[in-house]
Design a protein around this motif. Sequence first.
Motif, PDB file in Angstrom:
ATOM      1  N   GLN A 139       0.816  -1.217   0.000  1.00 56.13           N
ATOM      2  CA  GLN A 139       0.000   0.000   0.000  1.00 56.13           C
ATOM      3  C   GLN A 139       0.848   1.265   0.000  1.00 56.13           C
ATOM      4  O   GLN A 139       0.540   2.228  -0.707  1.00 56.13           O
ATOM      5  CB  GLN A 139      -0.937  -0.006   1.216  1.00 56.13           C
ATOM      6  CG  GLN A 139      -1.916   1.144   1.251  1.00 56.13           C
ATOM      7  CD  GLN A 139      -2.935   1.085   0.119  1.00 56.13           C
ATOM      8  OE1 GLN A 139      -3.269   0.018  -0.384  1.00 56.13           O
ATOM      9  NE2 GLN A 139      -3.425   2.247  -0.285  1.00 56.13           N
ATOM     10  N   ALA A 140       1.922   1.277   0.774  1.00 51.31           N
ATOM     11  CA  ALA A 140       2.768   2.478   0.835  1.00 51.31           C
ATOM     12  C   ALA A 140       3.377   2.774  -0.536  1.00 51.31           C
ATOM     13  O   ALA A 140       3.471   3.943  -0.942  1.00 51.31           O
ATOM     14  CB  ALA A 140       3.867   2.290   1.874  1.00 51.31           C
ATOM     15  N   HIS A 141       3.761   1.744  -1.245  1.00 46.80           N
ATOM     16  CA  HIS A 141       4.327   1.931  -2.589  1.00 46.80           C
ATOM     17  C   HIS A 141       3.240   2.410  -3.554  1.00 46.80           C
ATOM     18  O   HIS A 141       3.460   3.335  -4.337  1.00 46.80           O
ATOM     19  CB  HIS A 141       4.944   0.615  -3.071  1.00 46.80           C
ATOM     20  CG  HIS A 141       5.627   0.724  -4.395  1.00 46.80           C
ATOM     21  ND1 HIS A 141       6.864   1.311  -4.540  1.00 46.80           N
ATOM     22  CD2 HIS A 141       5.243   0.344  -5.641  1.00 46.80           C
ATOM     23  CE1 HIS A 141       7.217   1.278  -5.811  1.00 46.80           C
ATOM     24  NE2 HIS A 141       6.252   0.705  -6.498  1.00 46.80           N
ATOM     25  N   TRP A 142       2.074   1.790  -3.480  1.00 44.83           N
ATOM     26  CA  TRP A 142       0.956   2.119  -4.378  1.00 44.83           C
ATOM     27  C   TRP A 142       0.549   3.579  -4.217  1.00 44.83           C
ATOM     28  O   TRP A 142       0.307   4.282  -5.202  1.00 44.83           O
ATOM     29  CB  TRP A 142      -0.223   1.189  -4.081  1.00 44.83           C
ATOM     30  CG  TRP A 142      -1.435   1.429  -4.916  1.00 44.83           C
ATOM     31  CD1 TRP A 142      -2.458   2.293  -4.649  1.00 44.83           C
ATOM     32  CD2 TRP A 142      -1.756   0.809  -6.167  1.00 44.83           C
ATOM     33  NE1 TRP A 142      -3.403   2.240  -5.650  1.00 44.83           N
ATOM     34  CE2 TRP A 142      -2.993   1.337  -6.592  1.00 44.83           C
ATOM     35  CE3 TRP A 142      -1.134  -0.137  -6.960  1.00 44.83           C
ATOM     36  CZ2 TRP A 142      -3.616   0.946  -7.769  1.00 44.83           C
ATOM     37  CZ3 TRP A 142      -1.753  -0.529  -8.136  1.00 44.83           C
ATOM     38  CH2 TRP A 142      -2.974   0.010  -8.533  1.00 44.83           C
ATOM     39  N   THR A 143       0.481   4.059  -2.986  1.00 47.92           N
ATOM     40  CA  THR A 143      -0.038   5.414  -2.738  1.00 47.92           C
ATOM     41  C   THR A 143       0.944   6.525  -3.110  1.00 47.92           C
ATOM     42  O   THR A 143       0.558   7.692  -3.123  1.00 47.92           O
ATOM     43  CB  THR A 143      -0.452   5.591  -1.259  1.00 47.92           C
ATOM     44  OG1 THR A 143       0.666   5.277  -0.421  1.00 47.92           O
ATOM     45  CG2 THR A 143      -1.631   4.693  -0.921  1.00 47.92           C
ATOM     46  N   ARG A 144       2.176   6.187  -3.428  1.00 43.64           N
ATOM     47  CA  ARG A 144       3.123   7.241  -3.836  1.00 43.64           C
ATOM     48  C   ARG A 144       2.867   7.719  -5.262  1.00 43.64           C
ATOM     49  O   ARG A 144       3.409   8.722  -5.691  1.00 43.64           O
ATOM     50  CB  ARG A 144       4.564   6.787  -3.654  1.00 43.64           C
ATOM     51  CG  ARG A 144       5.010   5.686  -4.572  1.00 43.64           C
ATOM     52  CD  ARG A 144       6.412   5.221  -4.207  1.00 43.64           C
ATOM     53  NE  ARG A 144       7.397   6.126  -4.727  1.00 43.64           N
ATOM     54  CZ  ARG A 144       8.366   5.789  -5.561  1.00 43.64           C
ATOM     55  NH1 ARG A 144       8.495   4.543  -5.943  1.00 43.64           N
ATOM     56  NH2 ARG A 144       9.218   6.669  -6.002  1.00 43.64           N
ATOM     57  N   PHE A 145       2.025   6.996  -5.999  1.00 42.42           N
ATOM     58  CA  PHE A 145       1.731   7.352  -7.390  1.00 42.42           C
ATOM     59  C   PHE A 145       0.422   8.119  -7.490  1.00 42.42           C
ATOM     60  O   PHE A 145      -0.462   7.975  -6.654  1.00 42.42           O
ATOM     61  CB  PHE A 145       1.656   6.094  -8.260  1.00 42.42           C
ATOM     62  CG  PHE A 145       2.937   5.309  -8.264  1.00 42.42           C
ATOM     63  CD1 PHE A 145       4.084   5.820  -8.843  1.00 42.42           C
ATOM     64  CD2 PHE A 145       2.999   4.056  -7.682  1.00 42.42           C
ATOM     65  CE1 PHE A 145       5.269   5.119  -8.846  1.00 42.42           C
ATOM     66  CE2 PHE A 145       4.181   3.333  -7.683  1.00 42.42           C
ATOM     67  CZ  PHE A 145       5.313   3.863  -8.255  1.00 42.42           C
ATOM     68  N   ASP A 146       0.289   8.900  -8.561  1.00 37.66           N
ATOM     69  CA  ASP A 146      -0.948   9.624  -8.819  1.00 37.66           C
ATOM     70  C   ASP A 146      -1.485   9.231 -10.199  1.00 37.66           C
ATOM     71  O   ASP A 146      -1.000   8.289 -10.827  1.00 37.66           O
ATOM     72  CB  ASP A 146      -0.746  11.138  -8.693  1.00 37.66           C
ATOM     73  CG  ASP A 146       0.303  11.683  -9.672  1.00 37.66           C
ATOM     74  OD1 ASP A 146       0.586  11.033 -10.705  1.00 37.66           O
ATOM     75  OD2 ASP A 146       0.838  12.772  -9.402  1.00 37.66           O
ATOM     76  N   TRP A 147      -2.473   9.970 -10.688  1.00 39.56           N
ATOM     77  CA  TRP A 147      -3.125   9.651 -11.954  1.00 39.56           C
ATOM     78  C   TRP A 147      -2.133   9.585 -13.112  1.00 39.56           C
ATOM     79  O   TRP A 147      -2.322   8.810 -14.051  1.00 39.56           O
ATOM     80  CB  TRP A 147      -4.227  10.674 -12.262  1.00 39.56           C
ATOM     81  CG  TRP A 147      -3.660  12.040 -12.561  1.00 39.56           C
ATOM     82  CD1 TRP A 147      -3.401  13.030 -11.667  1.00 39.56           C
ATOM     83  CD2 TRP A 147      -3.230  12.520 -13.828  1.00 39.56           C
ATOM     84  NE1 TRP A 147      -2.839  14.108 -12.296  1.00 39.56           N
ATOM     85  CE2 TRP A 147      -2.724  13.832 -13.630  1.00 39.56           C
ATOM     86  CE3 TRP A 147      -3.225  11.981 -15.118  1.00 39.56           C
ATOM     87  CZ2 TRP A 147      -2.223  14.600 -14.671  1.00 39.56           C
ATOM     88  CZ3 TRP A 147      -2.719  12.758 -16.149  1.00 39.56           C
ATOM     89  CH2 TRP A 147      -2.234  14.044 -15.929  1.00 39.56           C
ATOM     90  N   SER A 148      -1.061  10.387 -13.046  1.00 36.25           N
ATOM     91  CA  SER A 148      -0.111  10.432 -14.166  1.00 36.25           C
ATOM     92  C   SER A 148       0.644   9.119 -14.322  1.00 36.25           C
ATOM     93  O   SER A 148       1.162   8.830 -15.402  1.00 36.25           O
ATOM     94  CB  SER A 148       0.867  11.598 -14.000  1.00 36.25           C
ATOM     95  OG  SER A 148       1.679  11.429 -12.859  1.00 36.25           O
ATOM     96  N   TYR A 149       0.692   8.325 -13.276  1.00 29.98           N
ATOM     97  CA  TYR A 149       1.296   6.996 -13.363  1.00 29.98           C
ATOM     98  C   TYR A 149       0.273   5.976 -13.853  1.00 29.98           C
ATOM     99  O   TYR A 149       0.561   5.165 -14.727  1.00 29.98           O
ATOM    100  CB  TYR A 149       1.845   6.586 -11.990  1.00 29.98           C
ATOM    101  CG  TYR A 149       2.445   5.204 -11.982  1.00 29.98           C
ATOM    102  CD1 TYR A 149       3.700   4.977 -12.534  1.00 29.98           C
ATOM    103  CD2 TYR A 149       1.761   4.128 -11.435  1.00 29.98           C
ATOM    104  CE1 TYR A 149       4.257   3.715 -12.535  1.00 29.98           C
ATOM    105  CE2 TYR A 149       2.315   2.867 -11.421  1.00 29.98           C
ATOM    106  CZ  TYR A 149       3.562   2.658 -11.979  1.00 29.98           C
ATOM    107  OH  TYR A 149       4.106   1.411 -11.980  1.00 29.98           O
ATOM    108  N   PHE A 150      -0.927   6.018 -13.304  1.00 32.08           N
ATOM    109  CA  PHE A 150      -1.928   5.002 -13.610  1.00 32.08           C
ATOM    110  C   PHE A 150      -2.584   5.189 -14.975  1.00 32.08           C
ATOM    111  O   PHE A 150      -3.175   4.261 -15.505  1.00 32.08           O
ATOM    112  CB  PHE A 150      -2.972   4.943 -12.491  1.00 32.08           C
ATOM    113  CG  PHE A 150      -2.376   4.492 -11.192  1.00 32.08           C
ATOM    114  CD1 PHE A 150      -1.925   3.193 -11.037  1.00 32.08           C
ATOM    115  CD2 PHE A 150      -2.215   5.368 -10.135  1.00 32.08           C
ATOM    116  CE1 PHE A 150      -1.344   2.767  -9.848  1.00 32.08           C
ATOM    117  CE2 PHE A 150      -1.636   4.964  -8.949  1.00 32.08           C
ATOM    118  CZ  PHE A 150      -1.204   3.649  -8.806  1.00 32.08           C
TER     119      PHE A 150
END
Length: 195
Positions: A139-150
């Motif tokens: 979760q900590a890794h996942w939450t470091r990204f925003d829409w520009s990554y996904f």
Amino acid sequence: MDAAPATELFPHVRIVMGTVIGLGITRLLMTVAGIIQHPHRGKISTLHILWVASLLLELVLFWWWEFALHSIQVWSFGIVLFVLSYAITLFLMAALLSPDSVSEYKGYEDFFLKRRNWFFGLLAATFALDTIDTLIKGQAHWTRFDWSYFIQVPVGLVLCVLAWRSEDRRVHLGIVGLHITYQLFLIVRFFNIVS
């Protein structure tokens, strides 16, 4: 059988994964060296060279961002198999850009365009694999990204479908240009430092 702790297994997984990635890098570099050594053996293509450069960058990025796997506390065979499958997918893409011979084709670009369904099928798979990889890291890794990554997943899949359907060189140059630009954006935005 219990899952192995990360301190014991992660270095082993990293070595095997690095070997597969290293083989992909070697194939691409041998192709570049072959082009330099024998420039008339196969017609050189800007499109092909750009994809080689992009995939070299992708292989190095994969090796770099997989360092974040060190945070996994418990490993399972499924996770190991997944990571190796992801690396193998990238290796297969490198192999498609590094043919043993292009003598049956008009050159590297003709070979690439005739094998584009395989290449872009594998590239499309990497978008799904990357999403799973990000989830595995927690979760900590996942939450470091925003829409520009996904956004890369839906946009990447659309571009792969477009590349499957088109033999137009301009379309393919546009796609590889976008891919390289986005890779550079990811490096600056998210992957300059891996934690």
